[in-house]
Design an enzyme around this catalytic site. Sequence first.
Site, PDB file in Angstrom:
ATOM      1  N   HIS A 180      82.429   4.006  96.703  1.00 60.03           N
ATOM      2  CA  HIS A 180      81.098   4.630  96.759  1.00 60.03           C
ATOM      3  C   HIS A 180      81.389   6.128  96.826  1.00 60.03           C
ATOM      4  CE1 HIS A 180      77.025   5.567  98.270  1.00 60.03           C
ATOM      5  NE2 HIS A 180      77.602   6.290  99.189  1.00 60.03           N
ATOM      6  N   HIS A 233      77.953   3.409  90.964  1.00 61.89           N
ATOM      7  CA  HIS A 233      76.737   4.239  90.813  1.00 61.89           C
ATOM      8  C   HIS A 233      76.970   5.748  90.740  1.00 61.89           C
ATOM      9  CE1 HIS A 233      76.147   2.914  95.310  1.00 61.89           C
ATOM     10  NE2 HIS A 233      77.027   3.887  95.261  1.00 61.89           N
ATOM     11  N   ASP A 306      72.673  -2.549  91.338  1.00 59.03           N
ATOM     12  CA  ASP A 306      72.766  -1.846  92.619  1.00 59.03           C
ATOM     13  C   ASP A 306      71.677  -2.343  93.576  1.00 59.03           C
ATOM     14  OD1 ASP A 306      74.253  -0.181  94.155  1.00 59.03           O
ATOM     15  OD2 ASP A 306      73.262   1.664  93.542  1.00 59.03           O
TER      16      ASP A 306
END
Lengths: 423, 307
Positions: A180, A233, A306
């Site tokens: 992340h 992401h 997501d």
Amino acid sequence: MNILFRKIKYLDRSAQSLIEGELLVQDGKIADFGPSLGAPEGAEIIEAEGAILCPGLVDMRAAIGEPGYEYRESVSSAAKAAAAGGITTIAVLPETNPVIDDPALVHFLRARGEETGSITLLPYAAATRGLAGKELAEYGLLQQAGAVAFTDGSKPIASSRLMRLALSYASGFGACIVQHPEDAELARGGAATAGPRATWMGLPAIPAAAEAICVARDIRLAELTGGALHFAHITTAEALDLIRRAKEKGLKITCDTAPPYFDLNETAIGDYRTYAKLSPPLRVEADRQAVVAGLKDGTIDAIASDHQPRDADDKRLTFADAEPGGAGLATLLGVTLARVQNGDLPLAQALALLTAKPAAWLGIDAGVLAKGRAADLCLFHPEKSWQVQAGSLPGKAQNTPFDGRALEGVVLGTWKAGRRVYG
Amino acid sequence: MASMKHLLGIEGLNPASVTNLLDLAESYALLNRSGKTQRDSLRGRTLINLFFEDSTRTRTSFELAGRRLGADVVNMSVATSSVTKGETLLDTAATLNAMNCDLLVVRHKSSGAPALLAQKVGASVINAGDGTHEHPTQALLDALTIRRNKGRISGLTVAICGDIAHSRVARSNILLLTMMGNFVRLIGPPTLLPGAIAVNGVEIFHNMEDGLKGADIVMMLRLQKERMTGGLVPSPREFFTYYGLDRKKLACAKPDALVMHPGPMNRGVEIDSEVADDATRSLIKEQVEMGVAVRMAVLETCARSNQ
């Protein structure tokens, strides 16, 4: 049960263009496809003029509340939402309670997926034990149990030393670390992307550079260790530039993004709309455009939902106090197709980002129409429209950042190994 | 008078509505001075002061304003320590709805809390300060104070100094002052002054003497103690040396420049007592007086719009 799909369009794998024809499913597998097939006796015939038949979508990143947060989403409610969204495979994050850092829990989640009969669950396992960011989890044992990769989910692996160890150790098992990408210190307490909007709304902010700083560091560590690294992401132009260059260098770097980051920008948080509070936060318009460009030029390897289920109590708070995260399963296809409709992406490329490419990254036999493969299929009508409405989405989680959005692309049916699970 | 159900911020007001509020407030200021304080325009109406953050002066000011207009005033202070989750905020909203409250004055540590409440209650919501977002009645009372002393609220150069980053007072004042056609200068160290706050008509200074040159009004902000412990400035004495207002720095402004502070003051941190207590230069006491008048105007205008 045999099924013959007629008058459908599908993507020819080699030609990368839509062909009108038929597809036959026998014994749960794709038996044949072509311009015209004879119907075997007793086969169910499905005619869907104007509709497109594609492989069941492969969602390479979603959180499900099970175990521990079933009030947000359980495996069975997520399976319903996935089926309604044309998704037949989900890679699930380990941020559960207990955390997926033990082989038994990997087995548990795989089995829970099978029980639904409609989705394959591929668990990610924790990169660090308990997601605590202190010590490595048992990558070998977890991988053997069926973990697809290692990640601390919505938390960055913050320590450079630990990240180096993780990449290095995982490389011994041919495993990938999923990050992340957010500098934890810069992001601490932040609720929106830094800039005039957050400043005037009085919201604690996260600079876009927090993403690039983490990406730059981790690319360097991947280079140092030879490890495989995937960034989840991606949301900023600067991070995409770094990844583009790393790929050119031949490093084992991949990345994905999610629909909110190419469909929405920071203005979606409007009047403190907590459903649009995401992690990472929605960025400025220039970054959104850079994400679209990254999808076009192939820098971004996949589009993931997501999915981060949250319930009303998580979201009906002031903006800074509300939990970040958006529901994404039901809207994954529709929001991606919007990029096709407005000319940003060819259909074949958009569908590949939802099917073949994430399947290849996960190393699974899914995501392509091929004879002999399990008949995981999604039939959708690209011109029929629907409106996203929080409160009436399939599944439990209703926290969609796309509330009110009109989408073209209605899923008519979803099949898992030849069995109809939606529509 | 234009309709105004809620007052959530200066954003959303226009110059005409600001002028109307200031005119009405001015008339209340005169009545208050003449001793004819009691009116009954809010008789039978219920005003609830809902304060999730301690603030004696703002709460008292609203309380006094409500009582002078004849409203029934109830104070609800919710200790910050017991409010960790905002469910309490919406639970409270449901409770207040059941009580048929007419006017709800809210202060909360989180930006956007009054906006959230406004969606859930039938009452008019008046923002008495939310996080680092807005504090509209403070900006209105500052504007009234300036207008009474300078004869106008346009074409002036106003320097706002200190912790701009965390100040809702600064945001509301920047919005109001630029909307009315003034020049705003923001002065502070870069760690307390986000560049993104600069809009049309706003200039940023890190050197206080430069920023004060030619200023008609010097508006000082309170520096919260936690900003120092949070490492945004190294020490109070360093802050005072460069950004504290004393006679020497005030001399850089216009000779008739006036000094304001929303209170409570940290004497010796952002302002020197000699300046704060100089009746010929300091408007600090008048700000407090105008606070009651402005809040009377706001309460009456909102109540009229929500009948």
